[in-house]
Motif scaffolding. Structure first.
Motif, PDB file in Angstrom:
ATOM      1  N   PRO A 146      -5.223   3.867   0.514  1.00  0.00           N
ATOM      2  CA  PRO A 146      -5.236   2.545   0.294  1.00  0.00           C
ATOM      3  C   PRO A 146      -5.028   1.616   1.519  1.00  0.00           C
ATOM      4  O   PRO A 146      -4.617   2.211   2.573  1.00  0.00           O
ATOM      5  CB  PRO A 146      -3.865   2.494  -0.537  1.00  0.00           C
ATOM      6  N   ASP A 191       0.248   6.539  -4.406  1.00  0.00           N
ATOM      7  CA  ASP A 191       0.311   6.107  -5.649  1.00  0.00           C
ATOM      8  C   ASP A 191      -0.977   5.081  -5.483  1.00  0.00           C
ATOM      9  O   ASP A 191      -0.546   3.698  -5.451  1.00  0.00           O
ATOM     10  CB  ASP A 191       1.612   5.538  -6.191  1.00  0.00           C
ATOM     11  N   PHE A 192      -2.088   5.358  -5.871  1.00  0.00           N
ATOM     12  CA  PHE A 192      -3.119   4.288  -5.765  1.00  0.00           C
ATOM     13  C   PHE A 192      -4.163   4.705  -6.507  1.00  0.00           C
ATOM     14  O   PHE A 192      -4.388   5.786  -6.693  1.00  0.00           O
ATOM     15  CB  PHE A 192      -3.523   4.005  -4.346  1.00  0.00           C
ATOM     16  N   GLY A 214       0.920  -1.152  -0.048  1.00  0.00           N
ATOM     17  CA  GLY A 214       0.163   0.069  -0.075  1.00  0.00           C
ATOM     18  C   GLY A 214       0.847   1.217   0.014  1.00  0.00           C
ATOM     19  O   GLY A 214       1.540   1.531   1.073  1.00  0.00           O
TER      20      GLY A 214
END
Length: 676
Positions: free
Chosen positions: A383, A368-369, A364
């Motif tokens: 996340p 960046d998700f 996680g």
């Protein structure tokens, strides 16, 4: 966009936001959707209204009447679930999250309604425990009773469960007969306000039973008395500030707290990869990390696994977490929505940074998700994040820092004692779970970790299909925990109701105790009824009404016939020499169940009448053996009456069997259903 004005309900009136109101943003879009708060609320007027209007109205009702009220509220709320679902999406919760909150809250209220009818009297006094005999001849007795506090309950609730968090406190409070002032967390108070409106609009609640503060309480806590209760759910820091209020301390105001909790889940040493328990463990952890975006007081924060299985746990859990679809909670494809606010998102990131000082993030990336159907920068999305702490013994912050979001830390243990030690490092939690198929493992954890946890949840292949999950507090069981978790207990069936009642020790004669408890006490006055009690209807029977039967002689023929007819040829009934060697018997004696059968034959009225069924007996004791040639007689007394439905009620009879010397042979309570 129209900004919703979230009102308070004070002293019987809805009051719109005013001075001191604050804006509330959608967790999904970041846009302002509502405004709540009013510094001009007359808090003393609210307290007076609850104490002087709501309290007397509730206390006038019996426990059963209040239970029926809760059931009616539950049914009414169930008809309006969709409106609450629709509003709850802006809290960041998904449809499955709504069901935990809204359906769970309604279900909790149903359970308390049922327990009120089944386990509490149709009266105004709850008897706590058995009669204590304080004198040789039984003319001076003791009994503990519980009666409603004559104040008001202040419920300060958290943001994560705007409906369940209110109803799980409200149900036992109202069942006890105490009015409530509810103060939800501002971030999600618009859902609570709708729920309160639905309940008040139903007309089911008496005036003053329920009030709502949308926003701050002002100086309400400075005005409390020893008859009031504060029930708080939230952070440990806030709980400490509230608990330290000089008025609360000076007046010994009851303070029930549910606060920070570093809950743990232990993978048993027997639960290796490939076993049903290993797969169950990974599934439970993943669910607890992502449900409500990890914003649950019972979520798993520390994952404790055998050192040899740590890597397997990380890999399996990462694979499940990778399937999490983060997005707009209204989308059916979304499996995890947003945190309740961007402020909460920032708080989680700050706590993650602290945890990161002692543990490595292995799954996680908050930078960046992907987010489906919403803007990740505007909404409060994160996340699921999994950490691994290689040296949990030397670490401190992973055991005292709760990131209230989709965050958890894996750590290894050497042996089961080490696992227990790590779980207890949380210094008190609401729940710890153990996934094992080995009963010995379960017992060792219960003995070693029970003192540090409010609930221990064990699961395995045998129970997993019906189990409710690590993170599901149930109204039947206590919800709370020691130490860091606040030291309080909520729910737990009737145990939760007692938080809003005063336990009082009463002492006096049997007649006095019978009058107070509305339950006949041996030694109190017996009433000679106008006819056989089995011919009299429920409403005509009086507490203390007594029947004395004619005696019956027990013969050796009776004993032997009963033995052969039933197959109970135990030596004490059939072998004189063997019976004489037994220290309890003088020789061959009558079966205890033969005596019960004879007793029924002595007191039963055989013809059709208001007695509908015998539903059992409680507290059976045999005090003195009966030999052939002894006589027995029965005393049957109406001990307690409890309404069950519109057709019949339960009559509890006190039954004694005595011999020719008036010595007590047996005693029990008979339960019958009797028509009104």
């Amino acid at each position: 966009m129209t900004i919703q004005q979230i009102s308070s309900f004070a002293s019987g009136e809805w009051i719109a936001p005013g001075e001191g109101a604050r804006n509330i943003a959608s967790a999904v879009t970041g846009e302002v959707i509502a405004s709540a708060g009013n510094n001009a609320l007359d808090v003393q007027g609210m307290l007076d209204y609850a104490r002087n209007v709501g309290g007397p109205a509730l206390r006038k009702m019996t426990f059963h009447e209040r239970a029926k009220m809760l059931k009616a509220l539950s049914i009414h709320l169930g008809k309006h679930k969709q409106a609450m679902y629709d509003l709850s999406f802006d809290t960041g919760a998904t449809q499955s999250d709504h069901m935990i909150d809204i359906d769970g809250g309604i279900g909790t209220m149903f359970v308390f309604a049922s327990k009120g009818r089944r386990e509490m009297p149709d009266g105004h006094v709850y008897l706590d425990g058995d009669i204590e005999q304080l004198s040789r001849n039984g003319t001076f007795l003791g009994q503990h009773i519980c009666t409603p506090l004559q104040g008001v309950a202040i419920h300060i609730n958290a943001f994560n469960f705007p409906v369940w968090g209110m109803l799980e406190k409200l149900a036992p409070t109202l069942l006890a007969g105490v009015p409530a002032i509810v103060k939800p967390a501002t971030n999600s108070c618009y859902v609570t306000e709708l729920c309160v409106r639905i309940m008040l609009d139903s007309g089911i609640l008496p005036a003053g039973a329920l009030q709502l503060v949308s926003g701050g309480l002002g100086d309400m806590l400075d005005r409390l008395t020893m008859q009031d209760v504060v029930s708080f759910t939230g952070s440990a820091d806030t709980a400490l500030k509230l608990r330290a209020n000089p008025v609360i301390l000076e007046n010994s105001v009851r303070f029930v707290a549910e606060q920070d909790s570093l809950n743990a889940s232990i993978l048993g040493p027997d639960a290796e990869p490939g076993t049903p328990e290993f797969d169950l463990f990974v599934k439970e952890v993943q669910r607890e990390m992502t449900t409500k975006a990890g914003q649950k007081c019972t979520a798993i924060r520390r994952i404790i696994a055998p050192e040899a299985q740590v890597q397997a746990v990380i890999e399996a859990l990462s694979a499940r977490l990778a399937k999490t679809v983060i997005g707009d909670p209204k989308l059916e494809t979304t499996s995890m929505g947003a945190l309740v606010s961007n402020g909460q998102k920032q708080d989680v990131l700050e706590k993650v940074a602290i945890i990161g000082q002692e543990a490595e993030r292995v799954f996680g990336n908050p930078e960046d998700f992907a987010v489906d159907g919403a803007d990740a920068d505007k909404g409060a999305f994160l996340p699921p994040m999994l950490f691994h702490c290689a040296n949990p013994d030397a670490a401190q912050r992973i055991h005292d820092t709760e990131a209230f979001g989709p965050v958890s830390t894996v750590m290894g243990y050497r042996d089961l004692d080490h696992a227990i030690e790590l779980a207890n490092k949380g210094q008190g939690s609401l729940v710890a779970s153990v996934i094992t198929h080995d009963p010995a493992v379960a017992r060792q954890v219960a003995m070693g970790a029970g003192a540090y946890h409010g609930r221990l949840y064990f699961n395995n292949r045998d129970s997993m299909k019906e189990s409710t999950g690590h993170g599901s507090p149930l109204p039947h069981m206590v919800h709370g925990g020691p130490g860091r978790a606040g030291g309080g207990e909520e729910m737990g069936g009737v145990r939760g109701v007692k938080h809003y009642m005063q336990r009082t020790a009463i002492q006096g004669s049997p007649e006095i105790l019978s009058a107070i408890g509305e339950k006949w006490v041996p030694g109190a006055v017996e009433i000679d009824g106008p006819a056989h009690p089995f011919t009299r209807r429920y409403n005509d029977l009086q507490i203390g009404e007594t029947l004395y039967t004619e005696p019956r002689t027990v013969t050796m023929e009776d004993i032997e016939h009963f033995a052969h007819f039933t197959g109970d040829t135990f030596y004490a009934h059939m072998d004189q020499a063997a019976a004489e060697r037994n220290p309890f018997f003088p020789g061959r004696v009558a079966h205890g169940y033969l005596l019960l059968s004879f007793a029924a034959g002595l007191f039963v009225e055989p013809n059709e009448g208001p007695v509908l069924a015998n539903t059992g007996l409680d507290g059976l004791r045999f005090m003195k053996p009966v030999e052939a040639g002894d006589t027995m007689k029965v005393r049957l007394t109406v001990k307690k009456k409890t309404k069950r439905n519109d057709e019949y009620g339960e009559v509890r009879w006190h039954v004694t069997l005595t011999n020719q010397d008036d010595e007590l042979v047996a005693e029990y309570e008979l339960l019958t259903m009797v028509a009104y």
